[in-house]
Each structure stands twice: as C-alpha cells, then as structure tokens.
Design an enzyme around this catalytic site. Structure first.
Site, PDB file in Angstrom:
ATOM      1  N   TYR A 160      44.635  33.607  36.206  1.00  0.00           N
ATOM      2  CA  TYR A 160      44.508  34.472  35.026  1.00  0.00           C
ATOM      3  C   TYR A 160      45.795  35.224  34.700  1.00  0.00           C
ATOM      4  O   TYR A 160      45.825  36.000  33.759  1.00  0.00           O
ATOM      5  CB  TYR A 160      43.406  35.509  35.241  1.00  0.00           C
ATOM      6  CG  TYR A 160      42.006  34.993  35.012  1.00  0.00           C
ATOM      7  CD1 TYR A 160      41.659  33.707  35.378  1.00  0.00           C
ATOM      8  CD2 TYR A 160      41.034  35.804  34.452  1.00  0.00           C
ATOM      9  CE1 TYR A 160      40.377  33.237  35.193  1.00  0.00           C
ATOM     10  CE2 TYR A 160      39.749  35.338  34.255  1.00  0.00           C
ATOM     11  CZ  TYR A 160      39.422  34.063  34.627  1.00  0.00           C
ATOM     12  OH  TYR A 160      38.152  33.606  34.437  1.00  0.00           O
ATOM     13  N   LYS A 227      38.106  30.411  48.194  1.00  0.00           N
ATOM     14  CA  LYS A 227      37.987  28.954  48.316  1.00  0.00           C
ATOM     15  C   LYS A 227      39.148  28.471  49.173  1.00  0.00           C
ATOM     16  O   LYS A 227      39.884  27.539  48.833  1.00  0.00           O
ATOM     17  CB  LYS A 227      37.993  28.351  46.898  1.00  0.00           C
ATOM     18  CG  LYS A 227      37.637  26.899  46.814  1.00  0.00           C
ATOM     19  CD  LYS A 227      36.185  26.598  47.074  1.00  0.00           C
ATOM     20  CE  LYS A 227      35.963  25.093  47.091  1.00  0.00           C
ATOM     21  NZ  LYS A 227      34.660  24.718  47.654  1.00  0.00           N
ATOM     22  N   ASP A 278      31.776  28.625  46.861  1.00  0.00           N
ATOM     23  CA  ASP A 278      30.588  27.890  46.413  1.00  0.00           C
ATOM     24  C   ASP A 278      29.351  28.321  47.195  1.00  0.00           C
ATOM     25  O   ASP A 278      28.269  28.497  46.626  1.00  0.00           O
ATOM     26  CB  ASP A 278      30.783  26.366  46.469  1.00  0.00           C
ATOM     27  CG  ASP A 278      31.573  25.893  47.669  1.00  0.00           C
ATOM     28  OD1 ASP A 278      32.246  26.734  48.303  1.00  0.00           O
ATOM     29  OD2 ASP A 278      31.528  24.704  47.993  1.00  0.00           O
ATOM     30  N   ASP A 302      35.266  36.751  38.234  1.00  0.00           N
ATOM     31  CA  ASP A 302      34.794  36.616  36.853  1.00  0.00           C
ATOM     32  C   ASP A 302      33.469  35.861  36.864  1.00  0.00           C
ATOM     33  O   ASP A 302      32.481  36.285  36.255  1.00  0.00           O
ATOM     34  CB  ASP A 302      35.849  35.838  36.056  1.00  0.00           C
ATOM     35  CG  ASP A 302      35.635  35.956  34.558  1.00  0.00           C
ATOM     36  OD1 ASP A 302      34.754  36.723  34.140  1.00  0.00           O
ATOM     37  OD2 ASP A 302      36.355  35.269  33.809  1.00  0.00           O
TER      38      ASP A 302
END
Ligand code: NAP
Length: 411
Positions: A160, A227, A278, A302
């Site tokens: 971002y 992740k 996840d 987000d």
C-alpha cells in the site's frame, strides 16, 4: 500557538499535552472535529449530542469537551478554496486528539484521497479497529458475543506504500530489466509491478503500540498475523521483528506463546503469538475467543478488519482510529453515502463507537461506558436506523437524530 483563519479556538478549553501513549488531559480538553461530507453532518450531530450527554452524565459538569470545528472536504473547499487547508493539519497536530466524519475523495484536482493525505502528513502509522458485538445487532454468525478483537493495521508500508508501475510503461520495463540483469529474477513481459517494503522501524513502532494498548486495557494477547511462510523477508520479518520488540521493550510484561507450550504460565503477562494470514481468517470464525489484539501489516489488516466487522453486523457499526506518536484521529469507517446525505436516515453507530474509543483514549472510561449502555439499550429496545431495522424482526425504524436521542435516554 498557531493562528487560525477559518477555525475558532474555544476560549473556555485547554490543550491536551503528552503523547498518544500517555496523554495528559485537562477537564475541558479542546478537541477538533471534522464534520465530514455527505452523511457526515447527520452522523456528527447525533454523535456530538451523545458524547456531550455521556460526559455530563458521568461527571456532572466537572468535565466537558470543548469542541473546535476544523474544515476539510467540501466545506473547506467552499470556505477556503482548498480541500484540506494547512491550518486543519496544524490544528490536529496542536490539539493531538480529534474526530472526523467521512470525506469525499475529490475527483481530479490532484489529491489522491484526503484520508490518505491526513494519515501520511501526520504519520498516523497504526489504524485501530475494535470489533465487538452490540447485543441485538443482527449478525451472520451463531455466537457473535465471542468476538472481542482489536485489529491493529500498519498504515504506512507494504504493497500500500503506492510504489508501483503500470504494465507497458518505461518504468515497469526498467525495473524488469534491473531485476533480470542485476538480480537474476525473471518477470513475465508486460507485467505491472508493485513493491512491498516492510521495515524494522515501521513494524516495531506499530507492534509496540499494539502491545502498549493490550497492557493498558488488560487484554491477554497480541497475535501477529502474517504470511511469512511465503513472503519471508517482508511478512516473515514482520513476525520476527514483532517478537523482537516485545522482548526488547516489554520483557517483564509479555511472554511468547512458545514458552507456554514449554510449560511456563502466562501469569498475567500479555501472550505474544503469531498466525499465518489464511488460517487467521478461519480462526476468527471458529475460535474468536482466543484472539484479543491482532497486529498486522497493511494489506492483511485491511482484509481482516472488514471480515471481522461483518461477523458482528457490518461496517455501519464499525469504529476506527488512526494513531501516531503524537496525534490520535478517531473516525467513522464507512464513506459519505451521498444518496442519504441530509436525509437524517443513516446509522451514526460507527462514529459514535469511534467517539467511545476517543473517550477511552482520554481516560474518560465512565463516559465511554455510558455510551455503551445507551447504545445497547437503544438496540435492545429495537429502536434502530433503517440498515438494522431491515434485518430485524419487530424493530422500529428511527431517524439518525432519534437514534441518538434513544441512546441518551438509555444511558
Ligand atoms: P459508503 O459511503 O460507505 O456507502 C456504501 C453503502 O454503505 C451505502 O450506500 C449504505 O448502504 C451503507 N452505509 C454506509 N454508511 C452507512 C451508515 N452510516 N448507515 C447505514 N448504512 C451505511 O461507500 P461508497 O459509496 O463506496 O463511497 C462514497 C464516498 O465516500 C466516496 O467519495 C469515497 O471516496 C468516500 N469514502 C470515504 C471514507 C472516509 O472518509 N473514511 C471511507 C470510504 C469511502 P445501503 O445503500 O445498502 O443502505
């Protein structure tokens, strides 16, 4: 003190001192507010009424907020010919705690987004989104009462950061050539390319803020969501630096989850754990009670904050704050919903719950609890705005202002 051309500093208020970790709050703190565009004036009027009533109820006149209107968005453009006057940023900096409604993103005119600009200029590096169910609010899950999480999303780094090049441009080709020739990395022809920077500085100050929040509010864990099994040097590093800052700055007050597995007791310390992104989405649905504060890089946060908000009834009731070292800005998380502007119809819950976060930040917990009680009372009485009414049986649809009055009546 700055000079203000458009705003007026209330003569009966005082400045908040200190920083966001330790604000020093007078009995009549000056708090700037940005009403916002579209439905902003509707939800702001209800919010101000509710906050003033709660503070009065809790402290009987010994404390009160000295509100100071500052301008951004369409109202600023009308008055000052600018969407975001410099004096508004000066006021947020000077008075340290502020609240805002949603702002239109001007089309054209060279400004990407007023919200993003405010966050960047004031370096509001953590976005805080508490997610808790208000009893009675329709929810898509069976046990929404088990959800009580606070998502800390990093605001300044990650994909971002805005460093990207479009497919087919000279810049994208130059980056592709550089990676091929200098780094031996092959990227498919005509790819668009984005960069994902994650730094120890950005990560550590953010995770430290999340840990400080957990300590200040007696929350039992901080989970690092990442992740890192795939993106080792960005997301994996976020996890490693998160554990590191806990050991460096809070050695007595935190304990890594791993040590619990080895048989140690938490003994009142905040447990630092980590989860792969996840699996975190499964965890918040299946075992939400095991998660309290969740610290994430920008993109994960987000996604997670909206997913969690949906579990407790959606974005209409989701509060938020953007916080840096010296400024805390509390805000509704939804947009300006222009089709409802001025109709006195929408739900002010998001901005009201953001004001609850603000009251807690000021240390005015009795006033915050009065608002919580009022909100639970209004929803319990099934007197709600259209968005909730259409999902509830036997509810009475009320206007924005009436919803505010109902909250006050139930304090
Ligand atoms: P939006 O304004 O959030 O509205 C989308 C829909 O969400 C509305 O049509 C309404 O749904 C529902 N909704 C939003 N706020 C509600 C409330 N308080 N009570 C009840 N329902 C509510 O999103 P958008 O239409 O994508 O964006 C409009 C403008 O807002 C854009 O200019 C955008 O840039 C800006 N924006 C600003 C912020 C910010 O300032 N933080 C954030 C997001 C967007 P129904 O139609 O189903 O009733």
């Amino acid at each position: 003190m700055s000079e203000y051309q458009y705003a007026t500093v209330p003569s009966d208020g005082e400045r908040i001192a200190g920083d966001t970790a330790n604000p020093v709050v007078p009995d009549r703190p000056i708090v700037p507010f940005i009403e916002g565009d579209g439905i902003g004036p509707d939800i702001w009027a209800a919010t101000r009424h509710v906050v003033d009533a709660a503070v009065e109820k809790a402290y009987g006149g010994a404390r009160a907020v000295a509100w100071m209107e500052v301008f951004a968005g369409e109202k600023a453009n009308d008055r000052a010919g600018e969407w975001l006057p410099g004096e508004t940023l000066d006021a947020l900096t000077e008075f340290k705690v502020a609240i805002k409604g949603p702002l239109t993103t001007p089309v054209g005119g060279g400004i990407r987004s007023l919200n993003v600009t405010i966050r960047q200029v004031l370096d509001l590096y953590s976005c805080i989104r508490p997610v808790r169910w208000v009893p009675g609010v329709p929810s898509p899950v069976r046990e929404p009462e088990k959800v009580d999480m606070v998502v800390f999303r990093e605001n300044t780094e990650d994909v971002y950061a805005g460093i990207e090049w479009a497919s087919g441009t000279g810049e994208a080709e130059a980056v592709r050539d550089f990676l091929q020739e200098r780094m031996g990395a092959t990227i498919r022809e005509a790819s668009g390319i984005g960069i994902k920077p994650v730094s120890p500085f950005g990560t550590k100050r953010h995770v430290a803020a999340a840990i400080r929040y957990a300590l200040g509010r007696r929350r039992d864990s901080v989970t690092l969501m990442h992740k890192g099994n795939i993106m080792k040097y960005t997301e994996g590093a976020f996890r490693d630096w998160g554990y590191e800052v806990a050991r460096e700055l809070f050695p007595e007050d935190t304990i890594a989850e791993e040590r619990l597995w080895e048989g140690e007791e938490a003994a009142g310390r905040v447990v630092i754990k980590d989860r792969i992104a996840d699996s975190m989405f499964q965890q918040v649905l299946l075992r939400p009670e095991e998660y309290s504060v969740v610290a994430t890089p920008n993109l994960n946060g987000d996604y997670l904050s909206d997913a969690c908000a949906a579990q407790v009834g959606g974005l209409g009731m989701a509060p938020g704050a953007n916080v840096g070292d010296s400024v805390a800005l509390f805000e509704a998380t939804h947009g300006t919903a222009p089709k409802y502007a001025g109709l006195n119809r929408v739900n002010p819950g998001s901005l009201i719950l953001s004001a609850v976060m603000m009251l807690e930040h000021l240390g005015w917990d009795d006033a915050a609890r009065a608002v919580d009680r009022g909100l639970e009372g209004a929803v319990g009485a099934r007197m709600v705005t259209y968005d909730l009414e259409r999902q509830m049986d036997d509810a009475t649809r009320v206007s924005t202002s009436r919803f505010g009055e109902t909250i006050v009546a139930h304090m």
